[in-house]
Motif scaffolding. Structure first.
Motif, short mmCIF file in Angstrom:
data_model
loop_
_atom_site.label_atom_id
_atom_site.label_comp_id
_atom_site.label_asym_id
_atom_site.label_seq_id
_atom_site.Cartn_x
_atom_site.Cartn_y
_atom_site.Cartn_z
N ALA A 19 -113.13 107.38 46.18
CA ALA A 19 -112.28 108.53 45.86
C ALA A 19 -112.71 109.79 46.48
CB ALA A 19 -112.33 108.88 44.09
N THR A 20 -114.07 110.02 46.51
CA THR A 20 -114.74 111.26 47.15
C THR A 20 -114.34 110.99 48.72
OG1 THR A 20 -116.36 111.17 45.34
CG2 THR A 20 -116.80 112.42 47.36
N SER A 21 -114.40 109.96 49.19
CA SER A 21 -114.13 109.83 50.55
C SER A 21 -112.91 110.08 51.16
CB SER A 21 -114.45 108.38 51.01
OG SER A 21 -115.64 107.95 50.88
N VAL A 22 -111.70 109.78 50.04
CA VAL A 22 -110.36 110.20 50.34
C VAL A 22 -110.28 111.76 50.04
CG1 VAL A 22 -108.10 110.09 49.06
CG2 VAL A 22 -109.24 108.06 49.33
N GLU A 23 -111.01 112.35 49.31
CA GLU A 23 -110.97 113.91 49.04
C GLU A 23 -111.45 114.43 50.42
OE1 GLU A 23 -113.53 114.96 45.90
OE2 GLU A 23 -112.28 114.19 44.35
N ARG A 24 -112.79 114.01 51.03
CA ARG A 24 -113.17 114.56 52.24
C ARG A 24 -111.96 114.18 53.37
NH1 ARG A 24 -118.56 115.95 52.47
NH2 ARG A 24 -118.53 115.53 54.53
N ALA A 25 -111.46 112.88 53.31
CA ALA A 25 -110.41 112.68 54.41
C ALA A 25 -109.33 113.71 54.32
CB ALA A 25 -109.96 111.28 54.09
N GLN A 26 -108.75 114.15 53.12
CA GLN A 26 -107.54 115.03 52.84
C GLN A 26 -108.27 116.02 53.32
OE1 GLN A 26 -107.28 114.36 48.79
NE2 GLN A 26 -105.34 112.91 49.01
N LEU A 27 -109.17 116.70 53.07
CA LEU A 27 -109.79 118.14 53.71
C LEU A 27 -109.86 117.94 55.29
CD1 LEU A 27 -111.07 120.72 53.26
CD2 LEU A 27 -113.17 119.57 52.96
N ALA A 28 -110.21 117.08 55.80
CA ALA A 28 -110.42 116.93 57.24
C ALA A 28 -108.89 117.08 57.69
CB ALA A 28 -111.00 115.75 57.73
N ALA A 29 -108.06 116.20 57.34
CA ALA A 29 -106.80 116.06 57.85
C ALA A 29 -105.90 117.45 57.57
CB ALA A 29 -105.91 114.92 57.15
N ALA A 30 -106.20 118.03 56.30
CA ALA A 30 -105.35 119.32 56.25
C ALA A 30 -106.08 120.28 57.36
CB ALA A 30 -105.52 119.72 54.85
N THR A 31 -107.30 120.50 57.37
CA THR A 31 -108.03 121.35 58.26
C THR A 31 -107.42 121.29 59.80
OG1 THR A 31 -110.26 121.21 56.88
CG2 THR A 31 -110.13 121.94 59.36
N ARG A 32 -107.13 120.18 60.24
CA ARG A 32 -106.69 119.76 61.46
C ARG A 32 -105.20 120.19 61.72
NH1 ARG A 32 -109.42 114.50 60.87
NH2 ARG A 32 -107.44 113.67 60.26
N THR A 33 -104.62 119.95 60.50
CA THR A 33 -103.15 120.58 60.62
C THR A 33 -103.25 121.80 60.83
OG1 THR A 33 -102.28 118.47 59.17
CG2 THR A 33 -100.90 120.21 59.32
N GLU A 34 -103.82 122.47 59.90
CA GLU A 34 -103.71 124.06 59.92
C GLU A 34 -104.37 124.50 61.39
OE1 GLU A 34 -102.18 125.97 58.00
OE2 GLU A 34 -101.66 124.34 57.01
N CYS A 35 -105.18 123.86 61.86
CA CYS A 35 -105.74 124.45 63.21
C CYS A 35 -104.85 124.27 64.29
CB CYS A 35 -107.07 123.56 63.44
SG CYS A 35 -108.51 124.10 62.69
#
Length: 256
Positions: free
Chosen positions: A91-107
């Motif tokens: 679950a925590t890995s998914v949270e980190r993956a979501q954070l990374a994906a959203a960060t890439r999208t916003e960049c």
């Protein structure tokens, strides 16, 4: 706290003022929320105690021997503790993956459509009540700092915190909380002079005290009503145990 609701005595007011000194505020805002590890501990502790005592209650209701209780209890303790740790890790890995994906999208969006992203910031803060020149100053300030811009979009658009939990740390805290607290209801079954009924009653008292203590700690950490938090956790844990005990009694006739 003071005697009247909403009132602080002199010492509490001084402590509150100290916590809101500029340097204290700066330090507090730059560290991860303290509740992250606490929530992992509470999750593992409550589930460990509930799960193990449910086995104790069910086994007592079914008339099983202390040897069966110990085997089932410790086997379940290790297996379920590991399973919960893995689940929390994933679950925590998914949270980190979501954070990374959203960060890439916003960049990417900031690089390709910066004016569109500025308009998003403008509308976000317009909805918060800012208008005119002040609103434009806020937009200019945020969008001038790329890191701040991205963090603002993550928080406001995705509802994602900039603090991401570490999967391994979350898993270990959950596992050891599950094992350590979950073993408490089994302790009386390690004492040989006691008969099965005495062992169950002592286990019940230990489990109740554990549930109440976990609730007290949860209320203290999260600034809730401490006594109410302790009683709520005790009631929920007791309900699970009562259900297991009832099932054990109902099934006793089928295994006798």
């Amino acid at each position: 706290m003071g005697g009247k609701k909403g009132k602080l005595d002199k010492a509490d007011r001084y402590a509150l003022l100290e916590e809101h000194r500029p340097e204290r505020i700066q330090a507090r805002l730059h560290r991860a929320p303290k509740s992250q590890r606490v929530s992992d501990f509470v999750l593992g502790a409550i589930d460990g105690c509930v799960t193990t005592f449910a086995i104790v209650a069910g086994a007592f209701g079914a008339g099983f021997s202390e040897a069966v209780v110990l085997v089932m209890g410790f086997a379940n303790l290790i297996a379920d503790g590991f399973s919960m740790a893995v689940s929390n890790y994933e679950a925590t890995s998914v949270e980190r993956a979501q954070l990374a994906a959203a960060t890439r999208t916003e960049c990417q969006h900031i690089a390709l459509v910066p004016e569109g992203e500025r308009e998003e910031i403008r509308q976000i803060f317009h909805r918060k009540g800012f208008h005119g020149e002040i609103l434009e100053q806020i937009v200019a300030t945020i969008t001038a700092n790329r890191k701040l811009w991205i963090e603002t979009m993550l928080a406001e658009e995705y509802g994602i915190s900039r603090f991401a939990r570490k999967p391994l740390g979350a898993a270990l805290v959950t596992f050891f909380a599950f094992i350590g607290v979950g073993a408490i209801p089994l302790l009386p079954y390690l004492v040989q002079p006691l008969d099965t009924t005495q062992q169950f009653y002592i286990s019940t008292v230990l489990a109740a005290c554990t549930f109440f203590a976990i609730g007290l700690c949860k209320g203290l950490v999260f600034s809730r009503r401490i006594l109410a938090s302790g009683l709520t956790t005790l009631i929920f844990g007791g309900a699970a145990a009562a259900l297991a005990l009832g099932i054990g009694f109902c099934l006793r006739s089928f295994i006798a």
